[in-house]
Structure formats: C-alpha cells, structure tokens
Design an enzyme around this catalytic site. Structure first.
Site, PDB file in Angstrom:
ATOM      1  N   CYS A  66       0.840  -1.601   0.452  1.00  0.00           N
ATOM      2  CA  CYS A  66       0.067   0.030   0.188  1.00  0.00           C
ATOM      3  C   CYS A  66       0.338   1.632  -0.070  1.00  0.00           C
ATOM      4  O   CYS A  66       1.949   1.369   0.116  1.00  0.00           O
ATOM      5  CB  CYS A  66      -0.706   0.177   1.614  1.00  0.00           C
ATOM      6  SG  CYS A  66      -0.211  -0.240   2.455  1.00  0.00           S
ATOM      7  N   HIS A  67       0.295   2.078  -0.289  1.00  0.00           N
ATOM      8  CA  HIS A  67       1.248   3.868  -0.227  1.00  0.00           C
ATOM      9  C   HIS A  67       0.278   4.479   0.559  1.00  0.00           C
ATOM     10  O   HIS A  67      -0.759   4.704   1.123  1.00  0.00           O
ATOM     11  CB  HIS A  67       1.149   4.171  -1.808  1.00  0.00           C
ATOM     12  CG  HIS A  67       1.266   2.955  -2.880  1.00  0.00           C
ATOM     13  ND1 HIS A  67       2.345   2.593  -3.030  1.00  0.00           N
ATOM     14  CD2 HIS A  67       0.108   2.660  -3.608  1.00  0.00           C
ATOM     15  CE1 HIS A  67       2.740   1.929  -3.949  1.00  0.00           C
ATOM     16  NE2 HIS A  67       1.206   1.763  -4.500  1.00  0.00           N
TER      17      HIS A  67
ATOM     18  N   THR B 263       5.823   5.983  -6.612  1.00  0.00           N
ATOM     19  CA  THR B 263       7.001   7.654  -7.156  1.00  0.00           C
ATOM     20  C   THR B 263       6.260   8.630  -7.373  1.00  0.00           C
ATOM     21  O   THR B 263       7.456   9.377  -7.996  1.00  0.00           O
ATOM     22  CB  THR B 263       6.741   6.936  -9.165  1.00  0.00           C
ATOM     23  OG1 THR B 263       4.969   6.866  -9.467  1.00  0.00           O
ATOM     24  CG2 THR B 263       7.100   5.364  -9.318  1.00  0.00           C
TER      25      THR B 263
ATOM     26  N   ARG C  60      12.602  -0.358  -3.854  1.00  0.00           N
ATOM     27  CA  ARG C  60      11.827  -1.110  -4.810  1.00  0.00           C
ATOM     28  C   ARG C  60      12.693  -0.181  -6.330  1.00  0.00           C
ATOM     29  O   ARG C  60      12.794   0.847  -6.416  1.00  0.00           O
ATOM     30  CB  ARG C  60      10.343   0.043  -5.095  1.00  0.00           C
ATOM     31  CG  ARG C  60       9.475  -0.732  -5.913  1.00  0.00           C
ATOM     32  CD  ARG C  60       8.461   0.528  -6.205  1.00  0.00           C
ATOM     33  NE  ARG C  60       7.424  -0.426  -6.700  1.00  0.00           N
ATOM     34  CZ  ARG C  60       5.924   0.262  -7.191  1.00  0.00           C
ATOM     35  NH1 ARG C  60       5.792   1.426  -6.404  1.00  0.00           N
ATOM     36  NH2 ARG C  60       5.240  -0.415  -7.622  1.00  0.00           N
TER      37      ARG C  60
ATOM     38  N   ARG D 122       6.094   4.096 -17.876  1.00  0.00           N
ATOM     39  CA  ARG D 122       5.209   5.319 -17.759  1.00  0.00           C
ATOM     40  C   ARG D 122       5.234   6.014 -16.002  1.00  0.00           C
ATOM     41  O   ARG D 122       5.295   7.326 -16.091  1.00  0.00           O
ATOM     42  CB  ARG D 122       3.644   4.335 -17.784  1.00  0.00           C
ATOM     43  CG  ARG D 122       3.241   3.964 -17.111  1.00  0.00           C
ATOM     44  CD  ARG D 122       2.066   3.454 -16.825  1.00  0.00           C
ATOM     45  NE  ARG D 122       1.773   2.097 -16.681  1.00  0.00           N
ATOM     46  CZ  ARG D 122       1.348   2.463 -15.172  1.00  0.00           C
ATOM     47  NH1 ARG D 122       0.586   3.249 -14.407  1.00  0.00           N
ATOM     48  NH2 ARG D 122       1.625   1.028 -14.625  1.00  0.00           N
TER      49      ARG D 122
ATOM     50  N   HIS E 268       2.806  -7.569  -7.900  1.00  0.00           N
ATOM     51  CA  HIS E 268       1.874  -7.427  -8.960  1.00  0.00           C
ATOM     52  C   HIS E 268       1.800  -8.392 -10.465  1.00  0.00           C
ATOM     53  O   HIS E 268       1.676  -8.006 -11.056  1.00  0.00           O
ATOM     54  CB  HIS E 268       1.709  -5.824  -9.782  1.00  0.00           C
ATOM     55  CG  HIS E 268       0.710  -5.461  -8.891  1.00  0.00           C
ATOM     56  ND1 HIS E 268       1.172  -4.640  -7.125  1.00  0.00           N
ATOM     57  CD2 HIS E 268       1.644  -3.938  -9.542  1.00  0.00           C
ATOM     58  CE1 HIS E 268       1.225  -4.180  -6.924  1.00  0.00           C
ATOM     59  NE2 HIS E 268       1.172  -2.983  -8.159  1.00  0.00           N
TER      60      HIS E 268
ATOM     61  N   ASP F  28      -2.811  -2.681  -2.283  1.00  0.00           N
ATOM     62  CA  ASP F  28      -2.679  -1.424  -3.546  1.00  0.00           C
ATOM     63  C   ASP F  28      -3.285   0.013  -3.159  1.00  0.00           C
ATOM     64  O   ASP F  28      -3.229   0.607  -4.164  1.00  0.00           O
ATOM     65  CB  ASP F  28      -2.510  -2.104  -4.477  1.00  0.00           C
ATOM     66  CG  ASP F  28      -2.013  -0.583  -5.464  1.00  0.00           C
ATOM     67  OD1 ASP F  28      -0.901  -0.535  -5.404  1.00  0.00           O
ATOM     68  OD2 ASP F  28      -2.347  -0.667  -6.504  1.00  0.00           O
TER      69      ASP F  28
ATOM     70  N   ASN G 134      -3.206   5.262 -10.305  1.00  0.00           N
ATOM     71  CA  ASN G 134      -3.586   5.703 -12.244  1.00  0.00           C
ATOM     72  C   ASN G 134      -4.125   4.701 -12.136  1.00  0.00           C
ATOM     73  O   ASN G 134      -4.274   4.065 -13.596  1.00  0.00           O
ATOM     74  CB  ASN G 134      -2.262   5.033 -12.147  1.00  0.00           C
ATOM     75  CG  ASN G 134      -1.197   5.898 -12.201  1.00  0.00           C
ATOM     76  OD1 ASN G 134      -1.386   7.210 -12.657  1.00  0.00           O
ATOM     77  ND2 ASN G 134       0.169   5.513 -11.398  1.00  0.00           N
TER      78      ASN G 134
HETATM   79  C1  0GY Z   1       1.434   0.780  -8.072  1.00  0.00           C
HETATM   80  C2  0GY Z   1       1.449   0.537  -9.157  1.00  0.00           C
HETATM   81  C3  0GY Z   1       1.073   2.027 -10.325  1.00  0.00           C
HETATM   82  C4  0GY Z   1       2.034   2.479  -9.392  1.00  0.00           C
HETATM   83  C5  0GY Z   1       3.135   3.347  -8.470  1.00  0.00           C
HETATM   84  O1  0GY Z   1       5.127   4.074  -6.988  1.00  0.00           O
HETATM   85  C6  0GY Z   1       3.834   4.024  -8.223  1.00  0.00           C
HETATM   86  O2  0GY Z   1       4.152   5.655  -9.005  1.00  0.00           O
HETATM   87  O3  0GY Z   1       3.622   1.957  -7.875  1.00  0.00           O
HETATM   88  C7  0GY Z   1       0.820   1.944 -11.316  1.00  0.00           C
HETATM   89  O4  0GY Z   1       0.505   3.022 -11.548  1.00  0.00           O
HETATM   90  O5  0GY Z   1       0.653   0.754 -11.924  1.00  0.00           O
HETATM   91  O6  0GY Z   1       2.276  -0.930  -6.886  1.00  0.00           O
HETATM   92  O7  0GY Z   1       0.760   0.579  -7.051  1.00  0.00           O
END
Ligand code: 0GY
Length: 299
Positions: free
Chosen positions: A33-34, A78, A125, A131, A182, A251, A256
């Site tokens: 998760c973020h 990111t 990571r 993208r 994933h 997640d 996105n």
């Molecule tokens: C995820 C997937 C995505 C984005 C990121 O770090 C991120 O920006 O992980 C994605 O856009 O597929 O793992 O959450």
C-alpha cells in the site's frame, strides 16, 4: 506551502469501502500500500509522472482497521520520487505496525541508508515501468542490490510482462532477495499455461530468492470487478506453487487506475479465491509477510 492539484483524470480512492465478508487471520499484513502526501506537508516530487489526490496515513490506518489487517507494508510511490519522508513519517506514526520499502538513488550514502533502516525500511523498489519512471542504467541497480543485500534488505521489482524476456537474466543475477510486484503484470487474456506466464513461473522456479505479490487484480483484469475471474487462475497458480514466497496487499490508494476504483472490502473478499485453504491464507497473509518484514518478532 506548495499546493498541488490532482490530475484531471485521477480516480480517488473509494470513499466508503465495505466491511469484508472474509475474516482475515489474526496478524494479517497488507503488504503493498502507499501513502500520498499530504502534498502540503510532504511535497510531491518535481519529476513525478502524475499528481495524485492526497492519501495520508490516517486514512490508511482507518482502512487497515476496517478491513481487519494488523499491519501495513508501505511502498514508496513514484510521485514522491526518492524523498521518503512521507513514508518514514507514516512508519513512525504506526506504533510498530508498519514497515517500509523506499526508493533510493544510486549515490545514497551508507549513513542515509542506515537512517532509513532505523526508521523501519527493509527494502528498496526498483521500478522498470516506463510510464512511471525514467530509465536508469543497469549497473546502478546491480551496485545498489549488492549494498542493500549487505544490509539484509530485499528489493521490490516492478516491471511489465512484455519486458521480462529481455530482463530475465538481469533479474536472475541480482544478488539479493527479490519481490515481484503484481504477479509480474501478466496479460491475463493469454493462457495461464502459455509461454508468457510460463516464463514468469520459470523465473520463480529457478530463483528461490524470488518472491511474488499476488496483488492488483483490479489492474490486470479485463473481465472486471468484483470477481476478477480472469486474474484468478494466474494468482492461484503462483500461490499454490510457491506458498512460502507470496505476499498480498490492497495497493491502496490504487494509483493510476483508469477503468474503475475498487472497493477494498471486496478486494479482501477476493483472497479466498486465490488462496482457497486456511493454510494457504495463513502463509500469504501472516507467516510470509511477518518473516520478511518483522523477522525480529520470531512468530
Ligand atoms: C502500484 C502501481 C502503480 C504505481 C506506483 O509508485 C507508483 O507510482 O506503484 C501503477 O501505476 O501501476 O504499485 O501502486
């Protein structure tokens, strides 16, 4: 104070996820998760590829409690680049119930890595999704992997399935524990027994240092929510063949997503379809993530 405006096509996380019917085992970990911002406190990176809506730690803790998880593994997204402050702030606030995976530059010094380690970061990571990030030379990753392995960290790799043939040897040679995000992003319209997913299974089979997150049916599906029927055979195959090297996470807040925003409660209800027995569920949700992220507790 900088203010940020989320991208016009950004889908915010679900405002009121349902309480899952599936009861998670005790000590379950949401292992992917973020946290995003808030941008006014932890600004988004100038070089980011998207501007999300804020998704602060307090919302993540509320979701954790609603779904029935005990702990979280927060992965640096990111949009925060290599500024891991929002991540470390969340870990510090969690009362020992969160660990982290950071994003670090090739030039990070040992003392900065030590500070991250002390903060509860146990991995970095490496993102190969074009993208999301600009490419970095392979030798940077190889050198970093060696340094991180010495610290006892692992490396999370995020890539698209179409890039695996070119990257297979590179990944296999990285001298560190690896966790694939994933499911390696398979094209689930293809056959689970076909050569493309076969290559991914071979990567896991031949490299016992590789783990896999059986996450993100919502990203991979074409058949759609809430059953994600087309993703099930792929995830289940990995869970059943590598039960001691799989992880699961929500997640949240689902960066996105374009097709739909999942209800996180229904995502939890999907777990028994890919891990159908209590034994597999215990490994996926408790034993494996605790072994990787809370080794000091000797569960
Ligand atoms: C995820 C997937 C995505 C984005 C990121 O770090 C991120 O920006 O992980 C994605 O856009 O597929 O793992 O959450």
């Amino acid at each position: 104070m900088t203010t940020f405006t989320m991208d016009p096509d950004w889908l915010p996380f679900h405002p009121s996820p349902s309480k899952p019917s599936f009861r998670l085992p005790e000590h379950s970990v949401d292992a992917h998760c973020h946290v995003f911002g808030p941008g006014a406190v932890f600004p988004y990176a100038p070089a980011r590829k998207y501007t999300p809506c804020d998704a602060p730690k307090e919302k993540l803790w509320a979701l954790r409690d609603l779904l029935g998880f005990e702990r979280n593994v927060i992965v640096q997204a990111t949009c925060h680049g290599q500024d891991n402050r929002a991540l470390c702030d969340a870990i510090a606030d969690s009362g020992g119930r969160a660990k982290g995976v950071a994003s670090v530059s090739a030039t990070i010094c040992d003392s900065e890595l030590a500070v991250l380690h002390e903060s509860g970061v146990l991995g970095a990571r490496f993102n190969f999704v074009r993208r999301l990030v600009d490419a970095r030379p392979d030798h940077e990753y190889e050198a970093l992997a060696e340094r991180l392995a010495r610290l006892g960290w692992h490396v999370v790799i995020y890539f698209e399935a179409e890039d695996l043939p070119d990257r297979f040897e590179f990944f296999a040679d990285l001298p560190v524990t690896l966790v694939v995000d994933h499911l390696g992003r398979p094209d689930v319209s293809k056959d689970v027994d076909g050569p493309e997913f076969g290559l991914f299974l071979r990567l896991l089979r031949e490299n016992e240092n590789m783990w896999c997150k059986v996450t993100c049916p919502e990203r991979l599906t074409r058949s759609g929510p809430p059953d994600y029927t087309d993703v099930v055979p792929f995830a289940r195959r990995v869970v059943e063949e590598f039960p001691d090297r799989v992880l699961w996470g929500t997640d949240w807040p689902h960066p996105n997503m374009k097709s739909h925003m999942p209800d996180d409660g229904l995502l939890v209800d999907y777990i028994p379809r890919i891990a159908p027995t209590p034994d597999l569920q215990q490994k996926l949700l408790v034993d494996n993530p605790l072994r990787l992220y809370w080794p000091e507790e000797n569960f």
